[in-house]
Design an enzyme around this catalytic site. Structure first.
Site, PDB file in Angstrom:
ATOM      1  N   ARG A 228      -4.324   4.355   6.746  1.00 25.06           N
ATOM      2  CA  ARG A 228      -5.153   4.076   5.078  1.00 25.06           C
ATOM      3  C   ARG A 228      -6.210   4.759   4.595  1.00 25.06           C
ATOM      4  O   ARG A 228      -6.711   5.615   5.546  1.00 25.06           O
ATOM      5  CB  ARG A 228      -5.063   2.765   5.049  1.00 25.06           C
ATOM      6  CG  ARG A 228      -3.862   1.778   5.527  1.00 25.06           C
ATOM      7  CD  ARG A 228      -2.889   1.211   4.484  1.00 25.06           C
ATOM      8  NE  ARG A 228      -4.181   0.656   3.473  1.00 25.06           N
ATOM      9  CZ  ARG A 228      -4.172  -0.256   3.542  1.00 25.06           C
ATOM     10  NH1 ARG A 228      -3.994  -1.387   4.311  1.00 25.06           N
ATOM     11  NH2 ARG A 228      -5.038  -0.635   2.029  1.00 25.06           N
TER      12      ARG A 228
ATOM     13  N   TYR B  85       1.164  -4.076  11.365  1.00 30.55           N
ATOM     14  CA  TYR B  85       2.468  -4.690  11.111  1.00 30.55           C
ATOM     15  C   TYR B  85       3.079  -4.902  12.357  1.00 30.55           C
ATOM     16  O   TYR B  85       3.426  -4.341  13.026  1.00 30.55           O
ATOM     17  CB  TYR B  85       3.689  -3.971  10.305  1.00 30.55           C
ATOM     18  CG  TYR B  85       2.873  -4.128   8.646  1.00 30.55           C
ATOM     19  CD1 TYR B  85       3.208  -4.888   7.862  1.00 30.55           C
ATOM     20  CD2 TYR B  85       3.018  -2.705   8.074  1.00 30.55           C
ATOM     21  CE1 TYR B  85       2.582  -4.776   6.764  1.00 30.55           C
ATOM     22  CE2 TYR B  85       2.730  -2.572   6.694  1.00 30.55           C
ATOM     23  CZ  TYR B  85       2.733  -3.667   6.001  1.00 30.55           C
ATOM     24  OH  TYR B  85       2.565  -3.428   4.466  1.00 30.55           O
TER      25      TYR B  85
ATOM     26  N   PRO C 106       8.199  -6.305   4.432  1.00 27.89           N
ATOM     27  CA  PRO C 106       7.398  -4.983   4.339  1.00 27.89           C
ATOM     28  C   PRO C 106       6.804  -4.035   4.666  1.00 27.89           C
ATOM     29  O   PRO C 106       5.849  -2.665   4.317  1.00 27.89           O
ATOM     30  CB  PRO C 106       5.650  -6.246   4.435  1.00 27.89           C
ATOM     31  CG  PRO C 106       5.941  -6.792   5.672  1.00 27.89           C
ATOM     32  CD  PRO C 106       7.008  -6.919   5.318  1.00 27.89           C
TER      33      PRO C 106
ATOM     34  N   ASP D  52       0.898  -1.336   0.050  1.00 29.52           N
ATOM     35  CA  ASP D  52       0.642   0.179   0.044  1.00 29.52           C
ATOM     36  C   ASP D  52       0.784   1.524  -0.280  1.00 29.52           C
ATOM     37  O   ASP D  52       0.197   2.291  -0.378  1.00 29.52           O
ATOM     38  CB  ASP D  52      -1.019  -0.044   1.022  1.00 29.52           C
ATOM     39  CG  ASP D  52      -0.280   0.084   2.464  1.00 29.52           C
ATOM     40  OD1 ASP D  52       1.005  -0.552   2.441  1.00 29.52           O
ATOM     41  OD2 ASP D  52      -0.919  -0.221   3.662  1.00 29.52           O
TER      42      ASP D  52
HETATM   43  P1  FAD Z   1       3.482  -9.359  -7.750  1.00 28.20           P
HETATM   44  O1  FAD Z   1       3.064  -9.078  -7.069  1.00 28.20           O
HETATM   45  O2  FAD Z   1       4.129 -11.288  -6.742  1.00 28.20           O
HETATM   46  O3  FAD Z   1       2.678 -10.598  -9.047  1.00 28.20           O
HETATM   47  C1  FAD Z   1       3.465 -11.144  -9.358  1.00 28.20           C
HETATM   48  C2  FAD Z   1       2.260 -11.795 -10.494  1.00 28.20           C
HETATM   49  O4  FAD Z   1       2.501 -12.602 -10.683  1.00 28.20           O
HETATM   50  C3  FAD Z   1       0.790 -12.204  -9.743  1.00 28.20           C
HETATM   51  O5  FAD Z   1      -0.193 -11.467 -10.313  1.00 28.20           O
HETATM   52  C4  FAD Z   1       0.726 -13.431  -9.978  1.00 28.20           C
HETATM   53  O6  FAD Z   1      -0.422 -14.303 -10.178  1.00 28.20           O
HETATM   54  C5  FAD Z   1       1.474 -13.823 -10.942  1.00 28.20           C
HETATM   55  N1  FAD Z   1       2.267 -14.381 -11.335  1.00 28.20           N
HETATM   56  C6  FAD Z   1       2.907 -15.918 -10.243  1.00 28.20           C
HETATM   57  N2  FAD Z   1       3.121 -17.062 -10.713  1.00 28.20           N
HETATM   58  C7  FAD Z   1       3.333 -16.992 -12.099  1.00 28.20           C
HETATM   59  C8  FAD Z   1       2.823 -17.457 -13.037  1.00 28.20           C
HETATM   60  N3  FAD Z   1       4.284 -19.009 -13.275  1.00 28.20           N
HETATM   61  N4  FAD Z   1       2.806 -17.670 -14.163  1.00 28.20           N
HETATM   62  C9  FAD Z   1       1.984 -16.638 -14.468  1.00 28.20           C
HETATM   63  N5  FAD Z   1       2.061 -16.321 -13.555  1.00 28.20           N
HETATM   64  C10 FAD Z   1       2.505 -15.810 -12.418  1.00 28.20           C
HETATM   65  N6  FAD Z   1       5.398  -3.250  -1.242  1.00 28.20           N
HETATM   66  C11 FAD Z   1       4.883  -1.561  -0.893  1.00 28.20           C
HETATM   67  O7  FAD Z   1       5.413  -1.207  -1.691  1.00 28.20           O
HETATM   68  N7  FAD Z   1       4.671  -1.219   0.082  1.00 28.20           N
HETATM   69  C12 FAD Z   1       4.335  -1.849   0.527  1.00 28.20           C
HETATM   70  O8  FAD Z   1       3.659  -0.870   2.028  1.00 28.20           O
HETATM   71  C13 FAD Z   1       4.368  -3.751   0.755  1.00 28.20           C
HETATM   72  N8  FAD Z   1       3.293  -3.887   1.865  1.00 28.20           N
HETATM   73  C14 FAD Z   1       2.804  -5.075   1.183  1.00 28.20           C
HETATM   74  C15 FAD Z   1       2.065  -5.968   2.409  1.00 28.20           C
HETATM   75  C16 FAD Z   1       1.808  -7.478   2.664  1.00 28.20           C
HETATM   76  C17 FAD Z   1       1.210  -8.212   3.632  1.00 28.20           C
HETATM   77  C18 FAD Z   1       3.026  -8.187   0.909  1.00 28.20           C
HETATM   78  C19 FAD Z   1       1.858  -9.298   0.913  1.00 28.20           C
HETATM   79  C20 FAD Z   1       3.441  -7.438   0.383  1.00 28.20           C
HETATM   80  C21 FAD Z   1       3.678  -5.764   0.263  1.00 28.20           C
HETATM   81  N9  FAD Z   1       4.193  -5.487  -0.182  1.00 28.20           N
HETATM   82  C22 FAD Z   1       4.842  -4.147   0.008  1.00 28.20           C
HETATM   83  C23 FAD Z   1       5.086  -5.964  -1.134  1.00 28.20           C
HETATM   84  C24 FAD Z   1       4.750  -5.807  -2.832  1.00 28.20           C
HETATM   85  O9  FAD Z   1       3.757  -6.665  -2.438  1.00 28.20           O
HETATM   86  C25 FAD Z   1       5.417  -6.893  -3.366  1.00 28.20           C
HETATM   87  O10 FAD Z   1       6.335  -6.491  -3.694  1.00 28.20           O
HETATM   88  C26 FAD Z   1       4.810  -6.334  -5.197  1.00 28.20           C
HETATM   89  O11 FAD Z   1       3.131  -6.315  -4.672  1.00 28.20           O
HETATM   90  C27 FAD Z   1       5.649  -6.785  -6.241  1.00 28.20           C
HETATM   91  O12 FAD Z   1       5.397  -6.545  -7.532  1.00 28.20           O
HETATM   92  P2  FAD Z   1       5.616  -7.896  -8.457  1.00 28.20           P
HETATM   93  O13 FAD Z   1       4.804  -7.421  -8.774  1.00 28.20           O
HETATM   94  O14 FAD Z   1       7.495  -8.112  -8.754  1.00 28.20           O
HETATM   95  O15 FAD Z   1       5.018  -8.772  -7.969  1.00 28.20           O
END
Ligand code: FAD
Length: 676
Positions: free
Chosen positions: A285, A293, A370, A50
């Site tokens: 929020r 957290y 996070p 977020d």
């Molecule tokens: P993801 O968001 O994990 O996206 C990966 C995508 O790939 C997903 O849609 C998934 O469905 C898809 N996928 C996975 N495997 C496959 C496959 N084999 N084939 C096809 N599709 C696939 N970050 C912040 O900056 N600020 C915050 O406040 C923060 N708070 C967080 C709180 C929580 C509780 C969590 C869990 C995370 C938090 N984060 C925060 C971290 C943040 O969510 C992640 O760092 C961010 O989502 C990473 O983005 P991404 O696109 O790399 O990966």
């Protein structure tokens, strides 16, 4: 090969989280043939990341949707630190600004990931026909090494299969909560996307392969493949690349609730260290929600493999921990929006790219706790770094060698992020020191200092890319072989407050033609253009005007590098745009006194009135003092080259056309070759 066919993509993106969507968004602006697949049937609706850094908002603004995030989000202005006093009762010990004042025109805000994904989807739709293909899973990957060096070829072959609705919908547990007033509520968990959940990719691949419907199998050939598929990355597994680092046993619970409490700072971001019950981070929020957290002090639940049993983690457990930490203040809720649990693992990928054809970005190459709100930001910024580079190579504007800077620039950021998270986690998770003799405890002074210092890092503004083909500054970049004697190096003293390698700072300037004030960054849209910003100083000084005449004549000449790198059928500012900011006063200049190169003419549209600006007093919004703030002497001036992602590449003399030409010649490809 059939480059126009559906099954041939310039770029195939796996994963439509923040990293994948940022990339698709960039490519939608640059007209690159892109496919993007995600195994999940829907986007995120609530919870997850977020926090949005100032830098992320600047980037959103360059894509024209920061206003949506700014309006809907909760703005965080102040951080309160709470520590135990001598009797062990928590007290507010400090208030510090959440964003360092003056660092950006935006401040940190919070808005859940689902909304951010929505902004991207709308933006992609508006600018292209790229559609996220949901419930689509890659099952096999082949890479033809023999084709890797020819960038017109498609060395990548990925089979994708369409999942059924059931398979593409993750299972979520329901949890019940009874508040003090006896009201019962139910909430779905967010564990399925947490790193504590087992990866289901292999099960899905098996299910998809068992599916006998042939129309649900497709083989996609791609020039580039980008794995944005999160911490369990399937693409990373295909490449055999590793994440390096430890997985500690700190487990964090996350609860999004509308709080019922007498704690006075519940609408501030707070870091609260209790004497003995652990620590909690409070994040106010949007929609009256507050995120907590909490470190769940249960290392005994960790299993031998490093992954914890999560069955004991429930919203009740998280709430009870928070209640203990906040004691004697009361805390409860009737509405819980989302919750999850997280185990802190701090790891970075050993490689970010295979032969500059397959790339990894986001959580696929860095994972960490996070609570500093970094993951989503750094993940989006990975692909913000990569997107324009891929587009320029696909379109033939640029030599593929610029793609090497993706790993050299972003791996360093990931390493810095992990180092930051290490320091911060220790300080946040540790028990507060009772006194200066208590060496095992964490000094609250040290915590505050780290928090303040961390704030610059956490804003995203501190990112400073090292020397390379596209960052002309002193220093070695071992990933790029360059002959030192011919290297283009900037003259940083000409713009003392502009850091080469950092994003261009922003101050207000006025449009010469209509007096409207603009933040300089608002002129730097993410549309794939390189920019030369000329700061000629006072144009009432004949020498300065003479320099503009000389530079204008050379830039405007038919054999100038701008003409050389721009395809004949495109506008002259479509690859390299020239902007001017003179030192004023505005009334001392007529636009048409400047050579045409500074305000190009088109037969159908007339003069371009949106290229020349001035550092002067506005009627309603004060004086931006751009020359003072950029450290540019208005007697001498300077020119600055900016990358399409707003990072500063080069600073030199106003009219040093030859150095500008040498800089671009390092990686740009001549267009219109048939005419030369
Ligand atoms: P993801 O968001 O994990 O996206 C990966 C995508 O790939 C997903 O849609 C998934 O469905 C898809 N996928 C996975 N495997 C496959 C496959 N084999 N084939 C096809 N599709 C696939 N970050 C912040 O900056 N600020 C915050 O406040 C923060 N708070 C967080 C709180 C929580 C509780 C969590 C869990 C995370 C938090 N984060 C925060 C971290 C943040 O969510 C992640 O760092 C961010 O989502 C990473 O983005 P991404 O696109 O790399 O990966």
């Amino acid at each position: 090969t059939l480059p126009q066919a559906e099954d041939h993509a310039d770029v195939l993106i796996v994963g439509a989280g923040p990293a994948g969507l940022m990339l698709a968004n960039w490519l939608s602006r640059c007209g690159v043939k892109t496919r993007i697949v995600d195994k999940r049937g829907t986007k995120i609706f609530n919870g997850q990341a977020d926090g949005l850094q100032c830098r992320t908002l600047e980037i959103f603004d360059s894509f024209d949707f920061a206003d949506r995030a700014w309006r809907e989000s909760n703005h965080m202005l102040e951080i309160c630190l709470w520590n135990p006093d001598e009797q062990g009762r928590i007290r507010r010990s400090d208030r510090i600004p959440d964003t360092i004042p003056g660092i950006s025109r935006f401040q940190q805000v919070v808005l859940h990931q689902g909304r951010i994904e929505r902004f991207f989807l709308d933006s992609i739709k508006e600018h292209s026909d790229i559609v996220v293909e949901r419930g689509v899973l890659p099952t096999t990957f082949e890479f033809d090494d023999a084709k890797a060096d020819d960038f017109n070829e498609y060395p990548i072959n990925v089979t994708v299969r369409t999942l059924s609705d059931v398979e593409s919908t993750p299972q979520q547990q329901q949890q019940h909560h009874k508040s003090a007033d006896g009201k019962e509520t139910t909430v779905s968990d967010g564990l399925f996307r947490s790193n504590l959940a087992a990866d289901d990719t292999d099960d899905l691949i098996r299910a998809a392969e068992a599916n006998s419907r042939v129309d649900q199998v497709e083989s996609i050939k791609a020039k580039f493949l980008v794995g944005c598929d999160g911490a369990h990355s399937w693409v990373r597994r295909q490449l055999g690349f590793q994440l390096e680092g430890d997985s500690t046993d700190y487990i964090w619970g996350v609860l999004d609730i509308v709080p019922i409490t007498d704690f006075p700072d519940i609408r501030q971001r707070c870091a609260i260290h209790s004497a003995n019950a652990g620590s909690v981070m409070v994040i106010p929020r949007e929609n009256k929600l507050v995120r907590l957290y909490i470190q769940l002090q249960s290392t005994e639940h960790a299993q031998a493999g490093g992954k914890a049993d999560r069955s004991w983690i429930t919203p009740e457990i998280i709430l009870q921990s928070a209640q203990k930490i906040l004691h004697p203040y009361k805390l409860d809720y009737s509405y819980c929006d989302w919750w999850t649990a997280y185990q802190i693992g701090q790891r970075v990928g050993n490689q970010f790219s295979l032969k500059e054809r397959v790339f990894l970005a986001g959580d696929a190459v860095h994972t960490h706790s996070p609570k500093a709100g970094q993951g989503m930001n750094v993940s989006m910024q990975d692909t913000y770094n990569l997107g324009w580079k891929l587009a320029h190579v696909v379109k033939g504007y640029s030599d593929p060698s610029i793609l090497k800077t993706y790993q050299s620039e972003r791996r360093k950021i990931a390493q810095d992020l992990i180092a930051f998270d290490h320091r911060f986690s220790r300080l946040f998770s540790g028990r507060p020191a009772k006194d200066i003799m208590d060496e095992e405890g964490v000094s609250m002074e040290e915590f505050k200092a780290a928090f303040e210092k961390g704030n610059e890092f956490a804003s995203g503004i501190a990112v400073n890319y090292g020397a390379s083909l596209i960052v002309a500054k002193e220093g070695d970049d071992t990933s790029i072989a360059q002959d030192k004697s011919t290297r283009v190096i900037s003259k940083p003293q000409l713009a003392a407050k502009i850091d080469i390698g950092k994003r261009m700072p922003s101050f207000k300037v006025l449009n010469q033609s209509d007096a409207r004030p603009w933040h300089l960054q608002e002129l730097l849209k993410s549309n794939g253009k390189w920019r030369i910003i000329v700061f000629p100083g006072h144009l009432s000084a004949p020498t300065n005007m003479q320099r503009m005449q000389t530079l204008g004549a050379r830039l405007g000449a038919k054999d100038s590098f701008i003409h050389r790198y721009t395809p004949t059928n495109q506008q002259i500012d479509s690859v390299i745009e020239v902007l001017t900011v003179h030192a004023g006063p505005r009334a001392s200049l007529e636009l048409l006194d400047l050579p045409e190169a500074f305000h190009p003419y088109s037969e159908t549209l007339g003069w371009d009135y949106w290229k020349v600006f001035v550092d002067d007093q506005s009627y309603h919004e004060g004086h931006g003092q751009a020359y003072v703030n950029y450290g540019i002497d208005p007697v001498k001036g300077a020119s600055v080259i900016l990358r399409p992602d707003q990072y500063v590449s080069w600073v030199g003399e106003v009219d040093d056309y030859d150095e500008m030409e040498r800089f671009f010649a390092g990686f740009m490809k001549a267009q219109n070759l048939e005419k030369e």
